[in-house]
Design a protein around this motif. Structure first.
Motif, short mmCIF file in Angstrom:
data_model
loop_
_atom_site.label_atom_id
_atom_site.label_comp_id
_atom_site.label_asym_id
_atom_site.label_seq_id
_atom_site.Cartn_x
_atom_site.Cartn_y
_atom_site.Cartn_z
N MET A 1 0.83 -1.20 0.00
CA MET A 1 0.00 0.00 0.00
C MET A 1 0.87 1.26 0.00
N LYS A 2 1.80 1.25 0.99
CA LYS A 2 2.68 2.40 1.16
C LYS A 2 3.53 2.63 -0.09
N ASN A 3 4.03 1.49 -0.64
CA ASN A 3 4.87 1.58 -1.83
C ASN A 3 4.12 2.15 -3.03
N GLN A 4 2.85 1.76 -3.09
CA GLN A 4 2.03 2.25 -4.21
C GLN A 4 1.88 3.77 -4.10
N LYS A 5 1.63 4.20 -2.89
CA LYS A 5 1.48 5.64 -2.63
C LYS A 5 2.79 6.38 -3.02
N SER A 7 5.15 5.36 -5.08
CA SER A 7 5.46 5.43 -6.51
C SER A 7 4.51 6.39 -7.23
N GLN A 8 3.29 6.50 -6.71
CA GLN A 8 2.35 7.45 -7.32
C GLN A 8 2.87 8.90 -7.14
N LEU A 9 3.34 9.18 -5.92
CA LEU A 9 3.87 10.52 -5.65
C LEU A 9 5.11 10.80 -6.49
N ARG A 10 5.91 9.75 -6.63
CA ARG A 10 7.15 9.95 -7.43
C ARG A 10 6.81 10.18 -8.90
N GLN A 11 5.76 9.51 -9.36
CA GLN A 11 5.33 9.72 -10.74
C GLN A 11 4.92 11.18 -10.93
N GLN A 12 4.21 11.69 -9.93
CA GLN A 12 3.79 13.11 -10.01
C GLN A 12 5.01 14.03 -10.05
#
Ligand SMILES: C=C(O[C@@H]1C=C(C(=O)O)C=C[C@H]1O)C(=O)O
Length: 371
Positions: A1-5, A7-12
């Motif tokens: 869960m945390k990792n997904q968050k 990587s999403q933030l890093r994508q942004q």
């Protein structure tokens, strides 16, 4: 869960970074157009007043956005440096000074030789290179200068200092018409060959670029020009640098090596001493690097740059300068004075040395303090 968050933030973040780069590129496009206006109106490339405005504006905007204005300033100093490099190259290319002109660079495959080749080609010179060996696929290579017609407008010697003496003597026999220009870091060993070349009717000027071959931007850098009896040759050599922002300094032959013994000799020596003491300390480099302080880091960076320079050239800069012993004696005296100050608990004397140095150093202007 945390990792997904994450990587999403890093994508942004990646998306934002792309926008930043796109905006810098857009800014650069604008800078190029400003560069064209400056060429049309014959205005100087650098405008310190405008830079101050840009920096003040960006600091205000940063404060409004709750960003550290000092960091915003640092970023913009780099961006402005990129603008200046761009406009300097624009101006060099636009000068066309080398149109229908030829240059021969002896020692042209060394680092400074290559810098000159590139610089002259940008000005539209036809450049030929002489050196011990050609680079792969080098079609402008001249293996033997005695076998060609020396009809160049400029002949530049970018050879080691000892070799320059030989080449200057050889040129005296060949008697080319063009301007002969050495770029040596030490001038005394060239005094006789340069003088007798001039006396034999050749056109001679001696210059010393005070920057390394990796320099992109010549703003705040210097080239020293030394009159060797031919004023027109000196003016033509100065003209080569006219489209750049380099500061052109004229100097008497007699003053050069003494002044350079401080500017190059002392600063090289101090860095060699710093690195040698560390390298022989028995302490692990990574351990020290991890403990680093601001001053240690800054000193390390400078010393590391020095250690990557050409050691044979650096030897020549010490060995061939007749003023080197004076510098080494001054270093020796200062170390002994410090030893004695510490040994005798002379805190006042120590403080005095630091104050005296501070006063001496404040004379040098900072770029953004210039008007
Ligand atoms: C872009 C210009 O050229 C230079 C670069 C600047 C910049 O990048 O903001 C500002 C002043 C000039 O030294 C300009 O004059 O506006």
């Amino acid at each position: 869960m945390k990792n997904q968050k994450l990587s999403q933030l890093r994508q942004q973040l990646d998306d934002i970074d792309e926008q930043i780069i796109a905006l810098i590129a857009e800014r650069q496009f604008n800078v190029e157009q400003i560069g064209n206006v400056k060429l049309d109106t014959k205005s100087p490339t650098r405008d310190y007043g405008r830079e101050k405005q840009v920096i003040n504006h960006i600091r205000e905007v940063a404060e409004q956005k709750k960003l550290n204005p000092n960091i915003a300033q640092k970023i913009f100093e780099l961006i402005i440096e990129t603008s200046l490099s761009k406009q300097e190259v624009q101006k060099v290319k636009n000068s066309g000074y080398g149109h229908n002109k030829k240059a021969l660079i002896i020692g042209g495959n060394g680092k400074m030789g290559q810098w000159f080749a590139h610089f002259l080609q940008e000005q539209n010179f036809t450049v030929e290179i002489n050196d011990l060996a050609p680079l792969p696929d080098q079609d402008n290579f001249i293996a033997d200068i005695t076998r060609i017609e020396l009809n160049h407008d400029f002949i530049i010697l970018a050879t080691p200092i000892q070799k320059s003496v030989e080449v200057l003597n050889q040129l005296q026999q060949l008697k080319p018409n063009g301007i002969i220009m050495d770029i040596s870091s030490i001038k005394t060993p060239l005094r006789r060959p340069l003088r007798s070349l001039h006396d034999s009717g050749c056109r001679v000027v001696s210059i010393h670029p005070m920057f390394g071959p990796d320099s992109q931007l010549l703003s705040n850098k210097h080239v020293i020009f030394i009159h060797m009896g031919d004023d027109a040759a000196l003016q033509s050599a100065k003209q080569l640098f006219q489209p750049t922002m380099v500061e052109r300094v004229e100097m008497q032959f007699e003053d050069h090596d003494r002044l350079i013994s401080y500017v190059l000799g002392l600063s090289h020596l101090l860095n060699i001493i710093f690195m040698t003491v560390l390298a022989e300390s028995g302490e692990a480099a990574d351990l020290l690097a991890n403990l680093s302080s601001t001053t240690f880091d800054a000193q390390w960076r400078i010393a590391a740059n020095v250690t990557h320079e050409n050691p044979d050239l650096y030897y020549e800069i010490q060995k061939l300068n007749q003023y080197s012993p004076t510098i080494i004696n001054a270093l020796d005296d200062t170390i002994n004075r410090l030893k004695s100050i510490l040994h005798n608990n002379h805190q006042q004397a120590f403080v005095h040395l630091m104050h005296q140095a501070r006063e001496y150093l404040t004379i040098r202007e900072q770029p953004y303090l210039k008007k």
